[in-house]
Design a protein around this motif. Sequence first.
Motif, PDB file in Angstrom:
ATOM      1  N   UNK A  40       7.806  -4.719   3.815  1.00  0.00           N
ATOM      2  CA  UNK A  40       6.495  -5.134   3.306  1.00  0.00           C
ATOM      3  C   UNK A  40       6.251  -6.621   3.510  1.00  0.00           C
ATOM      4  N   UNK A  41       7.285  -7.445   3.304  1.00  0.00           N
ATOM      5  CA  UNK A  41       7.107  -8.896   3.432  1.00  0.00           C
ATOM      6  C   UNK A  41       6.834  -9.312   4.869  1.00  0.00           C
ATOM      7  N   UNK A  42       7.228  -8.470   5.832  1.00  0.00           N
ATOM      8  CA  UNK A  42       7.018  -8.809   7.232  1.00  0.00           C
ATOM      9  C   UNK A  42       5.622  -8.459   7.712  1.00  0.00           C
ATOM     10  N   UNK A 140      -2.618  -3.641 -13.335  1.00  0.00           N
ATOM     11  CA  UNK A 140      -3.386  -4.260 -12.255  1.00  0.00           C
ATOM     12  C   UNK A 140      -3.119  -5.751 -12.155  1.00  0.00           C
ATOM     13  N   UNK A 141      -3.097  -6.425 -13.285  1.00  0.00           N
ATOM     14  CA  UNK A 141      -2.994  -7.885 -13.234  1.00  0.00           C
ATOM     15  C   UNK A 141      -1.589  -8.344 -12.858  1.00  0.00           C
ATOM     16  N   UNK A 142      -0.587  -7.472 -13.001  1.00  0.00           N
ATOM     17  CA  UNK A 142       0.773  -7.776 -12.549  1.00  0.00           C
ATOM     18  C   UNK A 142       0.985  -7.331 -11.105  1.00  0.00           C
ATOM     19  N   UNK A 143       0.611  -6.099 -10.798  1.00  0.00           N
ATOM     20  CA  UNK A 143       0.963  -5.521  -9.505  1.00  0.00           C
ATOM     21  C   UNK A 143       0.115  -6.056  -8.359  1.00  0.00           C
ATOM     22  N   UNK A 144      -1.197  -6.171  -8.554  1.00  0.00           N
ATOM     23  CA  UNK A 144      -2.077  -6.502  -7.431  1.00  0.00           C
ATOM     24  C   UNK A 144      -1.721  -7.832  -6.762  1.00  0.00           C
ATOM     25  N   UNK A 145      -1.597  -8.934  -7.512  1.00  0.00           N
ATOM     26  CA  UNK A 145      -1.288 -10.192  -6.834  1.00  0.00           C
ATOM     27  C   UNK A 145       0.080 -10.180  -6.164  1.00  0.00           C
ATOM     28  N   UNK A 146       1.034  -9.523  -6.793  1.00  0.00           N
ATOM     29  CA  UNK A 146       2.386  -9.537  -6.228  1.00  0.00           C
ATOM     30  C   UNK A 146       2.505  -8.674  -4.984  1.00  0.00           C
ATOM     31  N   UNK A 147       1.741  -7.595  -4.914  1.00  0.00           N
ATOM     32  CA  UNK A 147       1.733  -6.804  -3.688  1.00  0.00           C
ATOM     33  C   UNK A 147       1.093  -7.584  -2.543  1.00  0.00           C
ATOM     34  N   UNK A 148       0.018  -8.303  -2.807  1.00  0.00           N
ATOM     35  CA  UNK A 148      -0.590  -9.140  -1.767  1.00  0.00           C
ATOM     36  C   UNK A 148       0.393 -10.212  -1.309  1.00  0.00           C
ATOM     37  N   UNK A 149       1.111 -10.787  -2.242  1.00  0.00           N
ATOM     38  CA  UNK A 149       2.082 -11.831  -1.923  1.00  0.00           C
ATOM     39  C   UNK A 149       3.220 -11.300  -1.057  1.00  0.00           C
ATOM     40  N   UNK A 150       3.570 -10.021  -1.229  1.00  0.00           N
ATOM     41  CA  UNK A 150       4.651  -9.439  -0.439  1.00  0.00           C
ATOM     42  C   UNK A 150       5.825  -8.965  -1.253  1.00  0.00           C
ATOM     43  N   UNK A 151       5.736  -9.089  -2.588  1.00  0.00           N
ATOM     44  CA  UNK A 151       6.768  -8.532  -3.458  1.00  0.00           C
ATOM     45  C   UNK A 151       6.581  -7.029  -3.590  1.00  0.00           C
ATOM     46  N   UNK A 152       7.613  -6.343  -4.067  1.00  0.00           N
ATOM     47  CA  UNK A 152       7.503  -4.923  -4.392  1.00  0.00           C
ATOM     48  C   UNK A 152       7.650  -4.750  -5.895  1.00  0.00           C
ATOM     49  N   UNK A 153       7.177  -3.608  -6.394  1.00  0.00           N
ATOM     50  CA  UNK A 153       7.020  -3.406  -7.828  1.00  0.00           C
ATOM     51  C   UNK A 153       7.790  -2.182  -8.309  1.00  0.00           C
ATOM     52  N   UNK A 154       8.569  -2.368  -9.375  1.00  0.00           N
ATOM     53  CA  UNK A 154       9.134  -1.268 -10.162  1.00  0.00           C
ATOM     54  C   UNK A 154       8.441  -1.339 -11.516  1.00  0.00           C
ATOM     55  N   UNK A 155       7.804  -0.266 -11.936  1.00  0.00           N
ATOM     56  CA  UNK A 155       6.966  -0.303 -13.130  1.00  0.00           C
ATOM     57  C   UNK A 155       7.486   0.657 -14.183  1.00  0.00           C
ATOM     58  N   UNK A 156       7.922   0.109 -15.302  1.00  0.00           N
ATOM     59  CA  UNK A 156       8.310   0.911 -16.467  1.00  0.00           C
ATOM     60  C   UNK A 156       7.149   0.851 -17.452  1.00  0.00           C
ATOM     61  N   UNK A 157       6.438   1.965 -17.585  1.00  0.00           N
ATOM     62  CA  UNK A 157       5.267   1.985 -18.458  1.00  0.00           C
ATOM     63  C   UNK A 157       5.662   2.479 -19.851  1.00  0.00           C
ATOM     64  N   UNK A 158       4.702   2.390 -20.768  1.00  0.00           N
ATOM     65  CA  UNK A 158       4.918   2.869 -22.134  1.00  0.00           C
ATOM     66  C   UNK A 158       5.187   4.366 -22.123  1.00  0.00           C
ATOM     67  N   UNK A 159       5.961   4.827 -23.101  1.00  0.00           N
ATOM     68  CA  UNK A 159       6.402   6.224 -23.065  1.00  0.00           C
ATOM     69  C   UNK A 159       5.282   7.224 -23.303  1.00  0.00           C
ATOM     70  N   UNK A 160       4.142   6.774 -23.829  1.00  0.00           N
ATOM     71  CA  UNK A 160       3.023   7.693 -24.049  1.00  0.00           C
ATOM     72  C   UNK A 160       2.013   7.659 -22.913  1.00  0.00           C
ATOM     73  N   UNK A 161       2.281   6.877 -21.876  1.00  0.00           N
ATOM     74  CA  UNK A 161       1.336   6.736 -20.758  1.00  0.00           C
ATOM     75  C   UNK A 161       1.928   7.293 -19.464  1.00  0.00           C
TER      76      UNK A 161
END
Length: 458
Positions: A40-42, A140-161
């Motif tokens: 992704x970073x490339x 959105x506010x965490x993932x979107x900018x970091x994906x554009x930057x070239x980072x990848x995301x592991x997301x642990x969401x709340x247990x009811x979501x």
Amino acid sequence: MAKYRVQNPATGEIVETFEAATDEQIEQTLEASDSAYREWRERSVQERAAAVRRVAELFEERKDELARLISVEMGKSIAESLDEVEFARSIIDYYGVHGPSLITDHEIPSTVPGKAIIEHLPVGALLGVMPWNFPYYQVARFAAPNLVLGNTIILKHADICARSALTIQEIMEEAGVPVGGYQNVFASHDQIATMIADPRVQGVSLTGSERAGAIIGEHAGRHLKKCVLELGGNDAMVVLDSDDVAGVAKAAWDFRVYNGGQVCNSNKRFIVMDEIYDEFVAELRRLAEGLEPGDQLDLGDGQYVPLSSRAAAETVHAQVQKAVAAGATLEVGGVLSEGPGAYYSPAVLTGVPRDSESYREEMFGPVATVYRVFSDEEALDLANDSPFGLGGSVFSTDEARAARIASRLDVGMTHVNTIAAEAAELPFGGVKRSGFGREMGPIGIGEFANRRLSFVAK
């Protein structure tokens, strides 16, 4: 009870359950995230941004479905759920459109002969631990900018979501984020600690409680990982004067009970000047009277939604009862429903003693707490007398007077004659026990960037 589940807070019914991740699955997630990062970073920033813009388009295309998911999961009304989907879409689109220009390399003056360039580079896989109160907006506010930057995301969401969390990953992959580039994990607390410790994870972002923030911050510090923490708030809304007291009270009430009062930067403390205090409280009382529990999927006038869970409603109820026992007055509302539903009637609380435990607590529910003050300095002193420092607002017909008070608030976001200005381009974050770091706006994309110096000598 299954940890990861969809449980309708209006009825207590468990609609769907999900298997927790195994340790082997966590390892596979880490490996996939690291592998995707190296690819992704490339890619060009324009290609990454195009995928993120497509995510925003899919949020728009699927907004009705997305809204219903979170209404069932955590109880907000369909109207407010649609608002959230639209806000999340706007944040994602903002970074898809403007992200590349926000991370453009730029030259800085140097006394050393040569050319000094500041680059904005990705750092690797990031872990996000996100709360239930805004299931899409927080991501959105965490993932979107970091994906554009070239980072990848592991997301642990709340247990009811859980269902909405899986749907976000589905949308990311459909939009062109590579498999492994954005992954949802149904992780345990121990598995979160394992991921933070793993060298393939280069940073962690948490939105949640002070307690959770302290734990995540401790793990991150132990392993020398950058973290961003957006924690609780007990924001003050200072009302110095008004030529429309009822109008300001209505705006205050509407913002306070929005999302069931489960908003980090909600105006949880109303600090009102003596001259208008009685009229202000009377208007709040009028607005709170006669409300009835309603179905969040088909909410009528004069009805209110459940809180996110029965436990959340019981917690708020206990906090209000503790405040009353300490000397506060419950003006109206504050009724916990019987049965398994998570309904708590919106309440107005006055006279909370400053020497009580309740004074320093954040109430994460539909409770408007009102304080009477007699001078601008007393209002400022009360506003700053809090362990939290997320946001704050000051209202006055004299804008300069309000601005003077606002400029002295010990918070991350100040406002004059509006409670909270919120948009994709406006940074969000706090100080003191409200955490550190910023999300959204032009500075949100830099929190997990390697702002590398590139120097070429002459």
